[in-house]
Design a protein around this motif. Structure first.
Motif, PDB file in Angstrom:
ATOM      1  N   GLN A 131      28.096 -50.409 -75.999  1.00 34.87           N
ATOM      2  CA  GLN A 131      27.616 -51.658 -75.388  1.00 34.87           C
ATOM      3  C   GLN A 131      28.645 -52.769 -75.574  1.00 34.87           C
ATOM      4  OE1 GLN A 131      23.660 -52.309 -76.963  1.00 34.87           O
ATOM      5  NE2 GLN A 131      22.789 -50.842 -75.524  1.00 34.87           N
ATOM      6  N   ASP A 132      29.877 -52.431 -75.234  1.00 35.58           N
ATOM      7  CA  ASP A 132      30.993 -53.337 -75.438  1.00 35.58           C
ATOM      8  C   ASP A 132      31.537 -53.798 -74.090  1.00 35.58           C
ATOM      9  OD1 ASP A 132      33.560 -54.469 -75.899  1.00 35.58           O
ATOM     10  OD2 ASP A 132      33.724 -53.348 -77.777  1.00 35.58           O
ATOM     11  N   PRO A 133      31.264 -55.046 -73.710  1.00 34.60           N
ATOM     12  CA  PRO A 133      31.722 -55.544 -72.414  1.00 34.60           C
ATOM     13  C   PRO A 133      33.244 -55.523 -72.248  1.00 34.60           C
ATOM     14  CG  PRO A 133      30.230 -57.126 -73.461  1.00 34.60           C
ATOM     15  CD  PRO A 133      30.488 -56.034 -74.442  1.00 34.60           C
ATOM     16  N   GLU A 134      33.989 -55.724 -73.342  1.00 35.53           N
ATOM     17  CA  GLU A 134      35.449 -55.680 -73.239  1.00 35.53           C
ATOM     18  C   GLU A 134      35.942 -54.269 -72.931  1.00 35.53           C
ATOM     19  OE1 GLU A 134      36.927 -57.496 -76.849  1.00 35.53           O
ATOM     20  OE2 GLU A 134      37.161 -59.410 -75.814  1.00 35.53           O
ATOM     21  N   MET A 135      35.269 -53.271 -73.480  1.00 41.56           N
ATOM     22  CA  MET A 135      35.645 -51.895 -73.155  1.00 41.56           C
ATOM     23  C   MET A 135      35.314 -51.602 -71.695  1.00 41.56           C
ATOM     24  SD  MET A 135      34.622 -49.616 -76.493  1.00 41.56           S
ATOM     25  CE  MET A 135      35.270 -48.091 -75.784  1.00 41.56           C
ATOM     26  N   ILE A 136      34.125 -52.004 -71.279  1.00 45.08           N
ATOM     27  CA  ILE A 136      33.707 -51.774 -69.896  1.00 45.08           C
ATOM     28  C   ILE A 136      34.680 -52.469 -68.943  1.00 45.08           C
ATOM     29  CG2 ILE A 136      31.883 -52.270 -68.207  1.00 45.08           C
ATOM     30  CD1 ILE A 136      29.883 -51.889 -70.624  1.00 45.08           C
TER      31      ILE A 136
ATOM     32  N   ALA B 229      42.675 -50.464 -66.876  1.00 42.33           N
ATOM     33  CA  ALA B 229      43.493 -49.308 -67.255  1.00 42.33           C
ATOM     34  C   ALA B 229      43.780 -48.418 -66.049  1.00 42.33           C
ATOM     35  CB  ALA B 229      42.784 -48.513 -68.350  1.00 42.33           C
ATOM     36  N   GLU B 230      42.776 -48.209 -65.217  1.00 42.91           N
ATOM     37  CA  GLU B 230      42.995 -47.397 -64.010  1.00 42.91           C
ATOM     38  C   GLU B 230      43.969 -48.077 -63.055  1.00 42.91           C
ATOM     39  OE1 GLU B 230      39.757 -44.482 -62.711  1.00 42.91           O
ATOM     40  OE2 GLU B 230      38.707 -46.391 -63.052  1.00 42.91           O
TER      41      GLU B 230
ATOM     42  N   ARG C 104      47.018 -56.020 -68.029  1.00 38.98           N
ATOM     43  CA  ARG C 104      47.616 -55.607 -69.292  1.00 38.98           C
ATOM     44  C   ARG C 104      46.779 -56.081 -70.476  1.00 38.98           C
ATOM     45  NH1 ARG C 104      50.531 -57.824 -73.371  1.00 38.98           N
ATOM     46  NH2 ARG C 104      50.495 -59.900 -72.474  1.00 38.98           N
ATOM     47  N   LEU C 105      46.371 -57.323 -70.439  1.00 37.20           N
ATOM     48  CA  LEU C 105      45.598 -57.867 -71.555  1.00 37.20           C
ATOM     49  C   LEU C 105      44.257 -57.146 -71.710  1.00 37.20           C
ATOM     50  CD1 LEU C 105      46.346 -61.661 -71.088  1.00 37.20           C
ATOM     51  CD2 LEU C 105      47.244 -60.127 -72.867  1.00 37.20           C
ATOM     52  N   ARG C 106      43.594 -56.852 -70.616  1.00 36.15           N
ATOM     53  CA  ARG C 106      42.310 -56.140 -70.662  1.00 36.15           C
ATOM     54  C   ARG C 106      42.519 -54.702 -71.143  1.00 36.15           C
ATOM     55  NH1 ARG C 106      40.966 -57.025 -64.812  1.00 36.15           N
ATOM     56  NH2 ARG C 106      39.294 -55.526 -65.127  1.00 36.15           N
ATOM     57  N   ALA C 107      43.567 -54.048 -70.652  1.00 31.32           N
ATOM     58  CA  ALA C 107      43.843 -52.664 -71.064  1.00 31.32           C
ATOM     59  C   ALA C 107      44.282 -52.597 -72.527  1.00 31.32           C
ATOM     60  CB  ALA C 107      44.894 -52.052 -70.151  1.00 31.32           C
ATOM     61  N   GLU C 108      45.003 -53.608 -72.997  1.00 35.89           N
ATOM     62  CA  GLU C 108      45.397 -53.628 -74.414  1.00 35.89           C
ATOM     63  C   GLU C 108      44.182 -53.764 -75.326  1.00 35.89           C
ATOM     64  OE1 GLU C 108      48.390 -56.352 -75.669  1.00 35.89           O
ATOM     65  OE2 GLU C 108      49.944 -55.381 -74.470  1.00 35.89           O
TER      66      GLU C 108
END
Length: 132
Positions: free
Chosen positions: A75-80, A86-87, A107-111
Motif C-alpha cells: 500500500q505504498d503510493p510511491e511504489m505504485i 520505470a517502464e 528518474r526520480l520516481r524510478a529511483e
C-alpha cells in the motif's frame, strides 16, 4: 532454496553493477543508456524478490505484474507511482524519446522505487538469515 539464494545473491550483485552504470551514464547525460541501467536494476531486484516467493519472473509482464502486486500489498503510493516511471525508463532506451525534464521526472520516481525494492530485499534476506 540454497540454489535460489545463490541466484538472489548473483542478481543482487548484478543490480548493484547496473545501478553503478546508471549513475555513470546519468552523470554523462547519456539518458538513453542510463534509463536502461536503471530499469535493469529494478528488474533484478524484482527478480530476487520473486525468487524468494518461489516465482521465476523471466518475462517483462511477469516482472511488472509482480511489482504491481507487491506495491499494492505494501500500500505504498510511491511504489505504485514508480512502476510506470520505470517502464518509461525501459522504453526510453529503445526509443530515446525523453527530454531532460521528462527524464528527470521519471528518474526520480524510478529511483524511489529502486530504493524501496532494495530495502524490501534486505529485510527479506535478514529474515531468512535469522531463520538459519
Amino acid at each position: 532454496m540454497s540454489s535460489d539464494l545463490d541466484e538472489v545473491r548473483r542478481r543482487q550483485k548484478l543490480a548493484d553493477y547496473y545501478y553503478d552504470n546508471y549513475l555513470k551514464h546519468f552523470g554523462n547525460k547519456d539518458f538513453s543508456k542510463a534509463s536502461e541501467f536503471l530499469w535493469g536494476t529494478i528488474n533484478n531486484l524484482v527478480y530476487c524478490l520473486g525468487l524468494l516467493d518461489g516465482q521465476k519472473l523471466s518475462e517483462h509482464g511477469k516482472v511488472v505484474g509482480y511489482l504491481k502486486s507487491l506495491a499494492n500489498v505494501k500500500q505504498d503510493p510511491e511504489m505504485i507511482d514508480g512502476i510506470p516511471a520505470a517502464e518509461s525508463m525501459h522504453a526510453n532506451f529503445y526509443h530515446s524519446f525523453m527530454t531532460e525534464d521528462v527524464f528527470e521526472h521519471n528518474r526520480l520516481r524510478a529511483e524511489k522505487l529502486t530504493t524501496k525494492l532494495a530495502m524490501i530485499l534486505l529485510d527479506r534476506l535478514d529474515e531468512i538469515i535469522k531463520q538459519i
